[in-house]
Scaffold this motif. Structure first.
Motif, mmCIF file in Angstrom:
data_model
loop_
_atom_site.group_PDB
_atom_site.id
_atom_site.type_symbol
_atom_site.label_atom_id
_atom_site.label_comp_id
_atom_site.label_asym_id
_atom_site.label_seq_id
_atom_site.Cartn_x
_atom_site.Cartn_y
_atom_site.Cartn_z
ATOM 1 N N ALA A 25 -7.632 -26.903 -59.139
ATOM 2 C CA ALA A 25 -6.677 -27.094 -60.086
ATOM 3 C C ALA A 25 -6.201 -25.945 -60.541
ATOM 4 O O ALA A 25 -4.895 -25.551 -60.860
ATOM 5 N N ASP A 28 -3.248 -25.022 -58.237
ATOM 6 C CA ASP A 28 -2.157 -25.935 -58.647
ATOM 7 C C ASP A 28 -1.335 -25.301 -59.924
ATOM 8 O O ASP A 28 -0.065 -25.276 -59.877
ATOM 9 N N THR A 32 2.391 -23.621 -59.575
ATOM 10 C CA THR A 32 3.213 -24.224 -60.532
ATOM 11 C C THR A 32 4.049 -23.065 -61.378
ATOM 12 O O THR A 32 5.202 -23.055 -61.424
ATOM 13 N N LEU A 164 4.321 -29.328 -61.921
ATOM 14 C CA LEU A 164 2.856 -29.465 -61.643
ATOM 15 C C LEU A 164 2.372 -30.679 -60.900
ATOM 16 O O LEU A 164 1.684 -30.572 -60.246
ATOM 17 N N LYS A 165 3.112 -31.722 -61.458
ATOM 18 C CA LYS A 165 2.734 -33.036 -60.702
ATOM 19 C C LYS A 165 3.291 -32.809 -59.247
ATOM 20 O O LYS A 165 2.765 -33.403 -58.341
ATOM 21 N N ALA A 167 3.167 -30.102 -57.516
ATOM 22 C CA ALA A 167 2.288 -29.462 -57.009
ATOM 23 C C ALA A 167 1.166 -30.046 -56.008
ATOM 24 O O ALA A 167 0.803 -29.729 -55.249
ATOM 25 N N THR A 168 0.742 -31.201 -56.666
ATOM 26 C CA THR A 168 -0.263 -31.844 -56.119
ATOM 27 C C THR A 168 0.240 -32.416 -54.638
ATOM 28 O O THR A 168 -0.717 -32.819 -53.710
ATOM 29 N N SER A 171 -1.096 -30.334 -51.345
ATOM 30 C CA SER A 171 -2.374 -30.724 -50.383
ATOM 31 C C SER A 171 -2.013 -31.333 -48.898
ATOM 32 O O SER A 171 -2.676 -31.385 -47.951
ATOM 33 N N ASP A 177 -5.801 -27.133 -52.789
ATOM 34 C CA ASP A 177 -5.687 -27.355 -54.137
ATOM 35 C C ASP A 177 -6.729 -28.847 -54.485
ATOM 36 O O ASP A 177 -7.357 -28.999 -53.740
ATOM 37 N N LEU A 203 -5.742 -33.885 -63.797
ATOM 38 C CA LEU A 203 -4.312 -33.733 -63.828
ATOM 39 C C LEU A 203 -3.845 -34.382 -65.498
ATOM 40 O O LEU A 203 -3.099 -33.835 -66.142
ATOM 41 N N SER B 70 0.645 -37.888 -61.192
ATOM 42 C CA SER B 70 1.852 -37.840 -60.191
ATOM 43 C C SER B 70 1.434 -39.000 -59.220
ATOM 44 O O SER B 70 0.589 -39.686 -59.286
#
Lengths: 224, 247
Positions: A25, A28, A32, A164-165, A167-168, A171, A177, A203, B70
């Motif tokens: 986290a 991430d 971000t 940030l969303k 950035a997931t 992976s 991450d 998240l 997300s």
């Protein structure tokens, strides 16, 4: 508890590796954060070009925003990591490619936000400070920017959360991450529900914290 | 600059058929999710305005959670997590539709809510005073005015749906992105193929944005005439909701 479900819940593997999830986290968050800062810098430049009054620069800045806002982040990520890398013969590390993709995508959004913020300020402000003898740069620094800042904070906060969303997704190109941690855990222990629930909860918690932080800054900046 | 790379653009026309098929899947996925989230979003918005406190709270939690997730994380959770727990195999396309619908319904709900909030209070009072019931007040007085305000925002949400839909390629849906990934694996021309795919998405999104702008102008035409104070559109814009997501 005996359940009717054929699935045996096993939270052990997830709970034992809470530190890995937090590390993921954190990755991430800093990716971000860095992308966001770069996106703000580029976005501000593009915004200034968009209201520069020079026709072709305005056109170029407009095209930049329109194009970059139209590309899905995943497509952009693949384009940078696989496409650009092969053409210019550079081997991006996954994290570098992720930062480039997040930065450029984010900059199109921040550019629009800064443009809106700059245009929202009364023209008279710029005219007055120019006639008082401030230079063009001085006008921006002492008069326009402080006022713009107050306007752009809430939407910039949204952009940060959006990044940030985004950035997931990193992976997918093997950045380690939190989603990657969950994926590995799922492969080794077959605990998809527990692993992805953990990621979802982290998240949601992160977004809640950052939303609260944005509201706090907004309140601080509010005029009395 | 001299590049050591030789472009193979000739691969693009010969892949056009496959890509077009992928584009069709993207359009189906987006359109279906858009229509479903339009409906679900309205239900959630009405729940948020419901008189009962628990219903309002549940709808609030719904919007907060789904706007925080997300799509990627949610697709993984749904396609692997939920599927394993309940022993159901949704199929990749259906999982994509469900994920896109649930996530976007939360954003839609906020747009509807803002639009309903933008209708002047007096309208509701007048309708009730004239003896219309609550349902009738909503369906004949508030609703039609709110829809006008909500439409541009709702259409813009389609932009996000189309962009987000590319993510379902990771669970193996052969949409535009999915077919491109497959093509790259066999043809080994990532730059050319991802460029074409990116341009296709850009074209699609510019088209939808233009349609949204056109609709907005048309719907606002009758509002442009004089009057004092901000019109419903301005009231809606000043109503801040957290929606912009560069995904």
């Amino acid at each position: 508890m005996t359940s009717l479900l054929a699935y045996d819940f096993a939270w052990g593997p997830v709970l034992d590796r809470w530190d890995l999830f937090l590390l993921g986290a954190w990755l991430d968050v800093w990716v971000t954060g860095l992308s966001f800062l770069l996106a703000c810098a580029i976005g501000f430049g593009v915004a200034v070009l968009r209201i520069s009054g020079i026709r072709w620069l305005q056109g170029a800045a407009f095209a930049y925003v329109q194009i970059l806002r139209g590309v899905p982040l995943l497509v952009f990520l693949y384009w940078v990591y696989f496409g650009i890398a092969i053409v210019i013969g550079v081997n991006f590390s996954p994290i570098q490619a992720g930062i480039v993709a997040l930065t450029l995508t984010g900059s199109a959004y921040t550019a629009e936000i800064f443009r809106g913020g700059l245009q929202a300020i009364d023209r008279g402000q710029a005219e007055a400070s120019r006639s008082l003898g401030l230079s063009r740069v001085g006008t921006y620094r002492h008069v326009l920017l402080p006022q713009t800042f107050r306007i752009v904070v809430p939407p910039l906060g949204n952009t940060f959360i959006g990044l940030l969303k985004g950035a997931t997704l990193l992976s997918i190109i093997a950045v380690h991450d939190m989603v990657r941690v969950a994926n590995d855990l799922n492969i080794n222990f077959f605990t998809p529900f527990e692993a992805f629930t953990a990621v979802a909860l982290i998240l949601v918690a992160l977004v809640a914290v950052f939303s609260a932080a944005v509201s706090f800054v907004e309140r601080m900046l509010r005029l009395p | 600059m001299i590049l050591a790379y030789t472009f193979r653009w000739e691969l693009v026309p010969e892949s056009a058929g496959v890509l077009a098929h992928g584009l069709k899947v993207t359009l189906q996925l987006s359109a279906l999710s858009f229509v479903l989230s339009l409906a679900l979003g309205l239900v959630v918005a009405l729940c948020r305005l419901a008189p009962s406190r628990p219903v309002r709270a549940a709808a609030y939690v719904y919007t907060q959670i789904f706007r925080a997730l997300s799509l990627y994380v949610y697709v993984l959770f749904l396609y692997f997590g939920i599927a394993a727990v309940f022993g159901i195999d949704l199929g990749t396309f259906a999982a994509g539709v469900v994920a896109l619908t649930l996530l976007n319904s939360a954003y839609m709900a906020e747009i509807y809510r803002a639009a309903i909030g933008s209708v002047e209070h007096g309208q509701r009072e007048a309708a009730l005073a004239l003896g219309l019931g609550h349902t009738r007040t909503f369906s004949s007085v508030i609703g039609p005015q709110a829809v006008r305000v909500a439409v541009p925002g709702l259409v813009n949400q389609l932009v996000d749906i189309i962009k987000d839909s590319s993510i379902v390629a990771v669970i193996g849906v052969l949409d535009l992105m999915g077919t491109t990934i497959q093509l790259v694996n066999t043809k080994r021309a990532p730059f050319e193929l991802y460029t074409v795919t990116a341009l296709t998405y850009i074209a699609l999104i510019l088209l939808v944005s233009a349609a949204a702008a056109l609709l907005e102008r048309r719907l606002a035409r009758h509002l442009a005439s004089g009057g004092t104070g901000p019109g419903p559109l301005e009231r809606m814009r000043s109503f801040r909701f957290r929606g912009e997501a560069p995904a």
